[in-house]
Each structure stands twice: as structure tokens, then as C-alpha cells.
Design a protein around this motif. Structure first.
Motif, PDB file in Angstrom:
ATOM      1  N   ALA A 134      -7.084   9.510  -5.874  1.00  0.00           N
ATOM      2  CA  ALA A 134      -6.324   9.845  -4.661  1.00  0.00           C
ATOM      3  C   ALA A 134      -7.149   9.576  -3.410  1.00  0.00           C
ATOM      4  N   LEU A 135      -8.431   9.924  -3.447  1.00  0.00           N
ATOM      5  CA  LEU A 135      -9.300   9.691  -2.294  1.00  0.00           C
ATOM      6  C   LEU A 135      -9.551   8.197  -2.074  1.00  0.00           C
ATOM      7  N   CYS A 136      -9.637   7.452  -3.162  1.00  0.00           N
ATOM      8  CA  CYS A 136      -9.793   5.997  -3.058  1.00  0.00           C
ATOM      9  C   CYS A 136      -8.576   5.386  -2.361  1.00  0.00           C
ATOM     10  N   ALA A 137      -7.378   5.842  -2.741  1.00  0.00           N
ATOM     11  CA  ALA A 137      -6.147   5.341  -2.133  1.00  0.00           C
ATOM     12  C   ALA A 137      -6.050   5.742  -0.663  1.00  0.00           C
ATOM     13  N   GLU A 138      -6.472   6.948  -0.331  1.00  0.00           N
ATOM     14  CA  GLU A 138      -6.442   7.404   1.064  1.00  0.00           C
ATOM     15  C   GLU A 138      -7.362   6.547   1.931  1.00  0.00           C
ATOM     16  N   ALA A 139      -8.544   6.232   1.406  1.00  0.00           N
ATOM     17  CA  ALA A 139      -9.475   5.392   2.160  1.00  0.00           C
ATOM     18  C   ALA A 139      -8.899   3.999   2.371  1.00  0.00           C
ATOM     19  N   ARG A 193      -5.810   3.191   2.660  1.00  0.00           N
ATOM     20  CA  ARG A 193      -4.709   3.233   3.636  1.00  0.00           C
ATOM     21  C   ARG A 193      -5.187   3.514   5.056  1.00  0.00           C
ATOM     22  N   GLU A 194      -6.385   4.038   5.198  1.00  0.00           N
ATOM     23  CA  GLU A 194      -6.860   4.479   6.513  1.00  0.00           C
ATOM     24  C   GLU A 194      -7.271   3.298   7.391  1.00  0.00           C
ATOM     25  N   SER A 195      -6.732   3.245   8.596  1.00  0.00           N
ATOM     26  CA  SER A 195      -7.063   2.161   9.522  1.00  0.00           C
ATOM     27  C   SER A 195      -7.950   2.621  10.673  1.00  0.00           C
ATOM     28  N   ASP A 196      -8.034   3.920  10.904  1.00  0.00           N
ATOM     29  CA  ASP A 196      -8.875   4.451  11.978  1.00  0.00           C
ATOM     30  C   ASP A 196     -10.323   4.478  11.499  1.00  0.00           C
ATOM     31  N   PRO A 197     -11.246   3.734  12.164  1.00  0.00           N
ATOM     32  CA  PRO A 197     -12.645   3.704  11.703  1.00  0.00           C
ATOM     33  C   PRO A 197     -13.280   5.082  11.613  1.00  0.00           C
ATOM     34  N   ALA A 198     -12.961   5.958  12.579  1.00  0.00           N
ATOM     35  CA  ALA A 198     -13.565   7.293  12.566  1.00  0.00           C
ATOM     36  C   ALA A 198     -13.126   8.071  11.339  1.00  0.00           C
ATOM     37  N   LEU A 199     -11.840   7.989  11.009  1.00  0.00           N
ATOM     38  CA  LEU A 199     -11.332   8.706   9.843  1.00  0.00           C
ATOM     39  C   LEU A 199     -11.755   8.020   8.547  1.00  0.00           C
ATOM     40  N   TYR A 200     -11.882   6.692   8.598  1.00  0.00           N
ATOM     41  CA  TYR A 200     -12.271   5.976   7.380  1.00  0.00           C
ATOM     42  C   TYR A 200     -13.658   6.398   6.913  1.00  0.00           C
ATOM     43  N   VAL A 201     -14.560   6.629   7.854  1.00  0.00           N
ATOM     44  CA  VAL A 201     -15.911   7.050   7.480  1.00  0.00           C
ATOM     45  C   VAL A 201     -15.850   8.324   6.649  1.00  0.00           C
ATOM     46  N   ALA A 202     -15.012   9.280   7.078  1.00  0.00           N
ATOM     47  CA  ALA A 202     -14.875  10.539   6.338  1.00  0.00           C
ATOM     48  C   ALA A 202     -14.218  10.309   4.979  1.00  0.00           C
ATOM     49  N   ARG A 203     -13.190   9.461   4.929  1.00  0.00           N
ATOM     50  CA  ARG A 203     -12.515   9.166   3.653  1.00  0.00           C
ATOM     51  C   ARG A 203     -13.486   8.477   2.684  1.00  0.00           C
ATOM     52  N   ASN A 204     -14.274   7.573   3.215  1.00  0.00           N
ATOM     53  CA  ASN A 204     -15.249   6.852   2.390  1.00  0.00           C
ATOM     54  C   ASN A 204     -16.240   7.826   1.761  1.00  0.00           C
ATOM     55  N   GLU A 205     -16.772   8.733   2.570  1.00  0.00           N
ATOM     56  CA  GLU A 205     -17.743   9.693   2.044  1.00  0.00           C
ATOM     57  C   GLU A 205     -17.095  10.616   1.012  1.00  0.00           C
ATOM     58  N   ALA A 206     -15.844  11.036   1.278  1.00  0.00           N
ATOM     59  CA  ALA A 206     -15.157  11.930   0.344  1.00  0.00           C
ATOM     60  C   ALA A 206     -14.969  11.245  -1.011  1.00  0.00           C
ATOM     61  N   PHE A 207     -14.635   9.958  -0.994  1.00  0.00           N
ATOM     62  CA  PHE A 207     -14.461   9.223  -2.256  1.00  0.00           C
ATOM     63  C   PHE A 207     -15.767   9.143  -3.031  1.00  0.00           C
ATOM     64  N   ASP A 210     -12.710  -1.868   0.214  1.00  0.00           N
ATOM     65  CA  ASP A 210     -11.661  -1.190  -0.554  1.00  0.00           C
ATOM     66  C   ASP A 210     -11.551  -1.768  -1.968  1.00  0.00           C
ATOM     67  N   ALA A 211     -11.661  -3.082  -2.080  1.00  0.00           N
ATOM     68  CA  ALA A 211     -11.603  -3.720  -3.399  1.00  0.00           C
ATOM     69  C   ALA A 211     -12.795  -3.294  -4.256  1.00  0.00           C
ATOM     70  N   GLU A 212     -13.961  -3.183  -3.644  1.00  0.00           N
ATOM     71  CA  GLU A 212     -15.151  -2.744  -4.386  1.00  0.00           C
ATOM     72  C   GLU A 212     -15.000  -1.292  -4.842  1.00  0.00           C
ATOM     73  N   HIS A 213     -14.414  -0.448  -3.994  1.00  0.00           N
ATOM     74  CA  HIS A 213     -14.154   0.938  -4.385  1.00  0.00           C
ATOM     75  C   HIS A 213     -13.252   0.994  -5.621  1.00  0.00           C
ATOM     76  N   ALA A 214     -12.204   0.197  -5.609  1.00  0.00           N
ATOM     77  CA  ALA A 214     -11.264   0.198  -6.734  1.00  0.00           C
ATOM     78  C   ALA A 214     -11.953  -0.238  -8.024  1.00  0.00           C
ATOM     79  N   ALA A 215     -12.846  -1.226  -7.932  1.00  0.00           N
ATOM     80  CA  ALA A 215     -13.563  -1.694  -9.120  1.00  0.00           C
ATOM     81  C   ALA A 215     -14.525  -0.620  -9.649  1.00  0.00           C
ATOM     82  N   ILE A 216     -15.190   0.075  -8.733  1.00  0.00           N
ATOM     83  CA  ILE A 216     -16.090   1.160  -9.148  1.00  0.00           C
ATOM     84  C   ILE A 216     -15.300   2.260  -9.838  1.00  0.00           C
TER      85      ILE A 216
END
Length: 260
Positions: free
Chosen positions: A131-136, A138-152, A194-200
Motif C-alpha cells: 500500500a505504501l509503495c502504491a501511495e509513493a 501516485r504522489e506527485s508532490d516532491p515534499a510529500l513524496y519524500v515522506a512516502r518514500n521513507e514510509a515505504f 517507482d519501478a525500482e520500488h516495485a521490483a524490491i
């Protein structure tokens, strides 16, 4: 605030009318100041190299110098601020070498973390990570993406059950936040990440430890090298642009007279 009164823990005390639940602790003044300064640095309101005068900051927040000093010490420990003797504090510069080193260390620690976490992942923890991978993605805001990335990333490693390792990784995430924003200045970089996250995530779901470690390492080292190249090229371009201005502003040399 202590969680005990007269020798007994409040958590185990009966819920009776005369024992009210304590409110959540309020953030300290120094933490509030640190978060405000960090946000200003991230957004570019405070530029690299800009002085951070304690007296001005204290007046802005209507506080004494003590919480300001504490906030600056915290930001210095996280790499946001540089403090020099007789010069005071200033916003830390973005350096190619630091960017690469941060991601090299992250690669080593997170490869270890994911190898320890995979055997302990459950269907529930995998669903959370997905779910966190999918949220990251979908996120287009760089500020929010940083938080989504760390959460994943955190969700991938949490089942390892290594709190000190998790703390070190979290500190590196905070220290590297400004560098990560550099990477996501272009949409193609985000899509690749995002593609690398999905592969991991797929390797973790398949409990393939070796593959997950290899993918995490490549993902982080690649980010470090990308940011390193970008910052190096930008510094070279800035130096080249500044060179003609320096030559134009240089005073004419006075010929040296022999014997003078």
C-alpha cells in the motif's frame, strides 16, 4: 513526564473518574523551531550558505536564545546546518561527496536490514508495504513524496526488529532529504525510482533475500551517483559562469619596475 505515581504505573491503574488521562505531550520549543527552519531550508526560503543569526531567530519566534541554540545543534547533527567557530551557524551546502557517501552508507545498512526483515514478514506487513509503495507511486508532490518514500522503506525493514539499525537508517533518511529532492526534480527520475520500488517489493514478497539485497543496493547507490553527477555538473557550470565576471572585476596589474 513520568508514567508512574507513588510507585505504580499509570497504564496499569484502573480507569476511575478521579484519575484523568494525561494529555499528549506538546512538542518542545526547540523542536518547533528546528522543524520550521528545516522546512524553510527544504523549500529554499533559506538558501545554502545563508547565515542563521540566533538573535534574529529568537526574535522571530519570541523566545530566548536557549531553544534556538538547541534547535541549531539538532539541525547540525542532521546535516542541515553548519556551525563554525567565530562565524556562527549557516545553512549547510549541498555537496556531491556527502550525497554519494550518504547513499553508500544507506546501501550497506538497508541491505542488512532487508535481509533480516524478510524471514519475519507476514501477509499483513506485506500488504502494508504494498500500500505504501502504491501511495509513493501516485504522489506527485516532491515534499510529500519524500515522506512516502521513507514510509515505504521503513515498512520493508520494520520486521527485522533491530531498533538501533532502524534509528541509524532514519537518521540517514533525514540527512539525505535535500539530496533526494534533487533527484526528483525531473519526472523520469521519479518513474525510475517507482519501478525500482516495485521490483524490491516483489523480491521481498517472494522471500528472495539475495535479490532483494541486490535491488536495494543498486537502487540506493544509483541514487547517490545520480545526485553526485548532478551536483558536480551544476558546480562546474556555476564556476564557469562566474569566471568571466571575476576577470572583468579584477583590477589591472601594475607593471613591476626592476630594482623597486
Amino acid at each position: 513526564m513520568s508514567n508512574a505515581t507513588d510507585g505504580f504505573p499509570l497504564d496499569s491503574a484502573p480507569r476511575v473518574p478521579f484519575l484523568p488521562t494525561a494529555p499528549a505531550p506538546r512538542p518542545s520549543t526547540s523542536r518547533v523551531i528546528a522543524e520550521a527552519l528545516r522546512a524553510a531550508i527544504v523549500e529554499g526560503t533559506l538558501a545554502p550558505g545563508e547565515p542563521l543569526r540566533q538573535d534574529k531567530i529568537a526574535r522571530h519566534f519570541s523566545v530566548s536564545a536557549i531553544p534556538v541554540r538547541e534547535a541549531l545543534r539538532q539541525l547540525e547533527s542532521e546535516g542541515w546546518v553548519t556551525v563554525e567557530l567565530n562565524k556562527g551557524a549557516s545553512v549547510a551546502s549541498l555537496t556531491p561527496a556527502e550525497a554519494r557517501e550518504i547513499y553508500e552508507i544507506r546501501s550497506a545498512l538497508e541491505s542488512l536490514a532487508i535481509s533480516l526483515a524478510i524471514p519475519n514478514h507476514t501477509p499483513e506487513t506485506l500488504r502494508e508495504a504494498a500500500a505504501l509503495c502504491a501511495e509513493a507511486a501516485r504522489e506527485s508532490d516532491p515534499a510529500l513524496y519524500v515522506a512516502r518514500n521513507e514510509a515505504f522503506h521503513t515498512a520493508l525493514y520494520a520486521p527485522a526488529g533491530r531498533p538501533q539499525l532502524a534509528e541509524m537508517i532514519a537518521a540517514l533518511h533525514r540527512r539525505g532529504e535535500r539530496y533526494l529532492r534533487v533527484k526528483f526534480g525531473s519526472p523520469e527520475n521519479k518513474g525510475e525510482s517507482d519501478a525500482e520500488h516495485a521490483a524490491i517489493l516483489a523480491a521481498v514478497e517472494n522471500k528472495d533475500v539475495a535479490q532483494a539485497q541486490a535491488l536495494v543496493s543498486a537502487h540506493l547507490l544509483g541514487t547517490g551517483e545520480l545526485v553526485y553527477r548532478f551536483l558536480t555538473e551544476r558546480a562546474q557550470a556555476e564556476a564557469a559562469a562566474a569566471a568571466p565576471r571575476r576577470r572583468r572585476g579584477r583590477p589591472a596589474r601594475t607593471p613591476t619596475t626592476i630594482g623597486s
